[in-house]
Design a protein around this motif. Structure first.
Motif, PDB file in Angstrom:
ATOM      1  N   PHE A 170       1.113  -1.167   0.039  1.00  0.00           N
ATOM      2  CA  PHE A 170       0.128  -0.356  -0.283  1.00  0.00           C
ATOM      3  C   PHE A 170       0.945   0.789   0.000  1.00  0.00           C
ATOM      4  O   PHE A 170       0.778   2.310  -0.600  1.00  0.00           O
ATOM      5  CB  PHE A 170      -1.208  -0.306   0.915  1.00  0.00           C
ATOM      6  N   LEU A 171       1.674   1.484   0.752  1.00  0.00           N
ATOM      7  CA  LEU A 171       2.977   2.499   1.606  1.00  0.00           C
ATOM      8  C   LEU A 171       3.148   3.185  -0.686  1.00  0.00           C
ATOM      9  O   LEU A 171       3.636   3.793  -0.611  1.00  0.00           O
ATOM     10  CB  LEU A 171       3.596   2.131   1.766  1.00  0.00           C
ATOM     11  N   PHE A 172       4.244   1.335  -0.823  1.00  0.00           N
ATOM     12  CA  PHE A 172       5.116   1.930  -1.883  1.00  0.00           C
ATOM     13  C   PHE A 172       3.745   2.200  -3.219  1.00  0.00           C
ATOM     14  O   PHE A 172       4.316   2.677  -4.233  1.00  0.00           O
ATOM     15  CB  PHE A 172       5.687   0.757  -2.352  1.00  0.00           C
ATOM     16  N   ASN A 173       2.990   1.348  -3.359  1.00  0.00           N
ATOM     17  CA  ASN A 173       1.951   1.634  -4.375  1.00  0.00           C
ATOM     18  C   ASN A 173       1.229   3.288  -4.298  1.00  0.00           C
ATOM     19  O   ASN A 173       1.024   3.879  -5.248  1.00  0.00           O
ATOM     20  CB  ASN A 173       1.125   1.200  -4.970  1.00  0.00           C
ATOM     21  N   PHE A 174       1.376   3.794  -3.445  1.00  0.00           N
ATOM     22  CA  PHE A 174       0.576   4.848  -3.073  1.00  0.00           C
ATOM     23  C   PHE A 174       1.318   5.411  -3.846  1.00  0.00           C
ATOM     24  O   PHE A 174       1.024   6.728  -4.411  1.00  0.00           O
ATOM     25  CB  PHE A 174       0.291   5.515  -1.731  1.00  0.00           C
ATOM     26  N   VAL A 175       2.378   6.177  -3.335  1.00  0.00           N
ATOM     27  CA  VAL A 175       3.333   6.812  -4.232  1.00  0.00           C
ATOM     28  C   VAL A 175       3.678   6.242  -6.073  1.00  0.00           C
ATOM     29  O   VAL A 175       3.681   7.434  -6.715  1.00  0.00           O
ATOM     30  CB  VAL A 175       4.970   7.045  -3.542  1.00  0.00           C
ATOM     31  N   TRP A 176       3.318   5.648  -6.334  1.00  0.00           N
ATOM     32  CA  TRP A 176       4.216   5.192  -7.545  1.00  0.00           C
ATOM     33  C   TRP A 176       2.559   5.724  -8.397  1.00  0.00           C
ATOM     34  O   TRP A 176       2.182   6.668  -9.504  1.00  0.00           O
ATOM     35  CB  TRP A 176       3.474   3.872  -7.885  1.00  0.00           C
ATOM     36  N   GLU A 177       1.242   5.233  -7.799  1.00  0.00           N
ATOM     37  CA  GLU A 177       0.291   5.138  -8.021  1.00  0.00           C
ATOM     38  C   GLU A 177      -0.180   7.476  -8.162  1.00  0.00           C
ATOM     39  O   GLU A 177      -0.452   7.769  -9.221  1.00  0.00           O
ATOM     40  CB  GLU A 177      -1.010   5.778  -7.379  1.00  0.00           C
ATOM     41  N   PRO A 190       2.969  -2.687 -27.223  1.00  0.00           N
ATOM     42  CA  PRO A 190       2.185  -2.516 -28.731  1.00  0.00           C
ATOM     43  C   PRO A 190       1.156  -4.260 -28.044  1.00  0.00           C
ATOM     44  O   PRO A 190       1.594  -4.904 -27.728  1.00  0.00           O
ATOM     45  CB  PRO A 190       3.094  -3.021 -29.795  1.00  0.00           C
ATOM     46  N   LEU A 191      -0.082  -4.377 -29.201  1.00  0.00           N
ATOM     47  CA  LEU A 191      -0.733  -5.726 -29.396  1.00  0.00           C
ATOM     48  C   LEU A 191      -1.425  -5.838 -27.551  1.00  0.00           C
ATOM     49  O   LEU A 191      -2.644  -6.251 -27.977  1.00  0.00           O
ATOM     50  CB  LEU A 191      -0.032  -7.063 -29.455  1.00  0.00           C
ATOM     51  N   LEU A 192      -1.094  -5.077 -27.225  1.00  0.00           N
ATOM     52  CA  LEU A 192      -1.674  -5.676 -25.692  1.00  0.00           C
ATOM     53  C   LEU A 192      -2.981  -4.234 -25.362  1.00  0.00           C
ATOM     54  O   LEU A 192      -3.928  -4.230 -24.948  1.00  0.00           O
ATOM     55  CB  LEU A 192      -1.460  -5.879 -24.216  1.00  0.00           C
ATOM     56  N   GLY A 193      -1.550  -3.446 -25.631  1.00  0.00           N
ATOM     57  CA  GLY A 193      -2.928  -1.458 -25.055  1.00  0.00           C
ATOM     58  C   GLY A 193      -2.554  -1.142 -23.447  1.00  0.00           C
ATOM     59  O   GLY A 193      -3.162  -0.067 -23.211  1.00  0.00           O
ATOM     60  N   THR A 194      -2.108  -2.178 -22.516  1.00  0.00           N
ATOM     61  CA  THR A 194      -1.760  -1.961 -21.184  1.00  0.00           C
ATOM     62  C   THR A 194      -0.776  -0.932 -21.654  1.00  0.00           C
ATOM     63  O   THR A 194       0.007  -0.791 -21.837  1.00  0.00           O
ATOM     64  CB  THR A 194      -1.336  -3.345 -21.116  1.00  0.00           C
ATOM     65  N   GLY A 195      -1.024   0.214 -20.250  1.00  0.00           N
ATOM     66  CA  GLY A 195      -0.104   1.383 -20.144  1.00  0.00           C
ATOM     67  C   GLY A 195       1.125   0.203 -19.487  1.00  0.00           C
ATOM     68  O   GLY A 195       0.889  -0.549 -19.102  1.00  0.00           O
ATOM     69  N   LEU A 196       2.109   1.480 -19.968  1.00  0.00           N
ATOM     70  CA  LEU A 196       3.806   0.635 -19.291  1.00  0.00           C
ATOM     71  C   LEU A 196       4.150   0.816 -18.213  1.00  0.00           C
ATOM     72  O   LEU A 196       4.506  -0.172 -17.388  1.00  0.00           O
ATOM     73  CB  LEU A 196       4.615   1.765 -20.169  1.00  0.00           C
ATOM     74  N   LEU A 197       3.629   1.357 -17.270  1.00  0.00           N
ATOM     75  CA  LEU A 197       3.893   2.301 -16.194  1.00  0.00           C
ATOM     76  C   LEU A 197       3.795   1.408 -15.392  1.00  0.00           C
ATOM     77  O   LEU A 197       3.879   0.825 -14.122  1.00  0.00           O
ATOM     78  CB  LEU A 197       3.080   4.091 -15.948  1.00  0.00           C
ATOM     79  N   PRO A 198       2.184   0.893 -14.930  1.00  0.00           N
ATOM     80  CA  PRO A 198       0.989   0.505 -14.398  1.00  0.00           C
ATOM     81  C   PRO A 198       2.233  -1.391 -14.718  1.00  0.00           C
ATOM     82  O   PRO A 198       2.570  -1.926 -13.834  1.00  0.00           O
ATOM     83  CB  PRO A 198      -0.471  -0.244 -14.656  1.00  0.00           C
ATOM     84  N   VAL A 199       2.647  -1.825 -15.738  1.00  0.00           N
ATOM     85  CA  VAL A 199       3.416  -3.526 -16.302  1.00  0.00           C
ATOM     86  C   VAL A 199       5.033  -2.468 -15.183  1.00  0.00           C
ATOM     87  O   VAL A 199       4.847  -3.354 -14.571  1.00  0.00           O
ATOM     88  CB  VAL A 199       3.965  -2.987 -17.587  1.00  0.00           C
ATOM     89  N   LEU A 200       5.378  -1.213 -15.624  1.00  0.00           N
ATOM     90  CA  LEU A 200       6.968  -1.662 -14.948  1.00  0.00           C
ATOM     91  C   LEU A 200       5.810  -1.126 -12.783  1.00  0.00           C
ATOM     92  O   LEU A 200       7.295  -1.534 -12.372  1.00  0.00           O
ATOM     93  CB  LEU A 200       7.454  -0.110 -15.191  1.00  0.00           C
ATOM     94  N   GLN A 201       5.083  -0.396 -12.736  1.00  0.00           N
ATOM     95  CA  GLN A 201       5.182  -0.586 -11.067  1.00  0.00           C
ATOM     96  C   GLN A 201       5.219  -3.009 -10.824  1.00  0.00           C
ATOM     97  O   GLN A 201       5.641  -2.337  -9.783  1.00  0.00           O
ATOM     98  CB  GLN A 201       2.944  -0.233 -11.262  1.00  0.00           C
ATOM     99  N   TRP A 202       4.445  -2.422 -11.298  1.00  0.00           N
ATOM    100  CA  TRP A 202       4.426  -4.301 -10.985  1.00  0.00           C
ATOM    101  C   TRP A 202       5.856  -4.941 -11.280  1.00  0.00           C
ATOM    102  O   TRP A 202       5.945  -6.625 -10.892  1.00  0.00           O
ATOM    103  CB  TRP A 202       2.830  -5.787 -11.523  1.00  0.00           C
ATOM    104  N   SER A 203       6.650  -4.565 -11.992  1.00  0.00           N
ATOM    105  CA  SER A 203       7.545  -5.527 -12.414  1.00  0.00           C
ATOM    106  C   SER A 203       8.736  -4.791 -11.474  1.00  0.00           C
ATOM    107  O   SER A 203      10.179  -5.334 -11.293  1.00  0.00           O
ATOM    108  CB  SER A 203       8.321  -4.812 -13.562  1.00  0.00           C
ATOM    109  N   ILE A 204       8.256  -3.274 -11.384  1.00  0.00           N
ATOM    110  CA  ILE A 204       9.939  -2.427 -10.079  1.00  0.00           C
ATOM    111  C   ILE A 204       9.410  -3.231  -8.709  1.00  0.00           C
ATOM    112  O   ILE A 204      10.475  -3.402  -7.662  1.00  0.00           O
ATOM    113  CB  ILE A 204       9.864  -1.275 -10.369  1.00  0.00           C
ATOM    114  N   LEU A 205       8.132  -2.824  -7.613  1.00  0.00           N
ATOM    115  CA  LEU A 205       7.680  -2.638  -6.657  1.00  0.00           C
ATOM    116  C   LEU A 205       7.756  -4.254  -5.757  1.00  0.00           C
ATOM    117  O   LEU A 205       8.093  -3.655  -4.500  1.00  0.00           O
ATOM    118  CB  LEU A 205       6.629  -1.300  -6.876  1.00  0.00           C
ATOM    119  N   PRO A 206       7.290  -4.760  -6.693  1.00  0.00           N
ATOM    120  CA  PRO A 206       6.776  -6.082  -6.129  1.00  0.00           C
ATOM    121  C   PRO A 206       8.692  -6.487  -5.752  1.00  0.00           C
ATOM    122  O   PRO A 206       8.442  -7.046  -5.022  1.00  0.00           O
ATOM    123  CB  PRO A 206       7.176  -7.753  -7.076  1.00  0.00           C
TER     124      PRO A 206
END
Length: 166
Positions: free
Chosen positions: A22-29, A122-138
């Motif tokens: 919650f704390l880390f993701n709040f800052v990211w969000e 590309p293809l998925l249309g998912t935002g890069l920042l949410p993907v990076l969020q779940w690639s870095i913060l975990p």
């Protein structure tokens, strides 16, 4: 002598994943808000509430991801003996849930839209920042929760060692 509920909570992996996520993701969000449509014009407290809700959701995702690794490792203590398979399960579960939730929110429920400044996959249309969020913060979460819950484990080992053989 039993532990207090505070001690049990402080050293509980799920509680730690939920809290620190919650704390880390709040800052990211908060940081990524300019990359979403319409949020620049919202009242500040509404943005805070939106980011709080998203961060609580991220906390739940982190606990679900942790539990997926628990199933693979067959141990809640896998974070103290990190091996590649549970770690991949943890990271993949969180990333898949995140990408699904982004798709659901942007394409199906129309809860939010990306601003033109948001890079998308590309293809998925998912935002890069949410993907990076779940690639870095975990990875940061693994480190912090490992350290936080390891203290209890070390104390238990020291106590067991000092008691000697029975």
């Amino acid at each position: 002598m039993g532990q207090s509920w505070i001690d049990r909570t402080v050293h509980n992996p799920e509680a730690n994943f939920l809290l620190f996520s919650f704390l880390f993701n709040f800052v990211w969000e908060m940081w990524q808000m300019p990359f979403y449509e319409g949020l620049k014009t919202l009242d500040y407290m509404l943005v805070v509430r939106t980011c709080t809700q998203a961060s609580l959701g991220d906390g739940v995702i982190s606990v679900l991801a942790y539990w997926s690794a628990v199933l693979i490792a067959r141990s809640r203590n896998w974070i103290h003996e990190i091996s590649i398979t549970p770690m991949i399960a943890y990271l993949t579960t969180g990333l898949v849930i995140t990408m699904f939730m982004e798709w659901l929110a942007t394409d199906i429920l129309d809860r939010w839209q990306y601003a033109p400044s948001m890079p998308v996959l590309p293809l998925l249309g998912t935002g890069l920042l949410p993907v990076l969020q779940w690639s870095i913060l975990p990875l940061l979460l693994l480190f912090v929760v490992h350290r936080q819950t390891l203290k209890k484990r070390l104390c238990e080992s020291a106590r067991h060692f000092s008691e000697g053989p029975v």
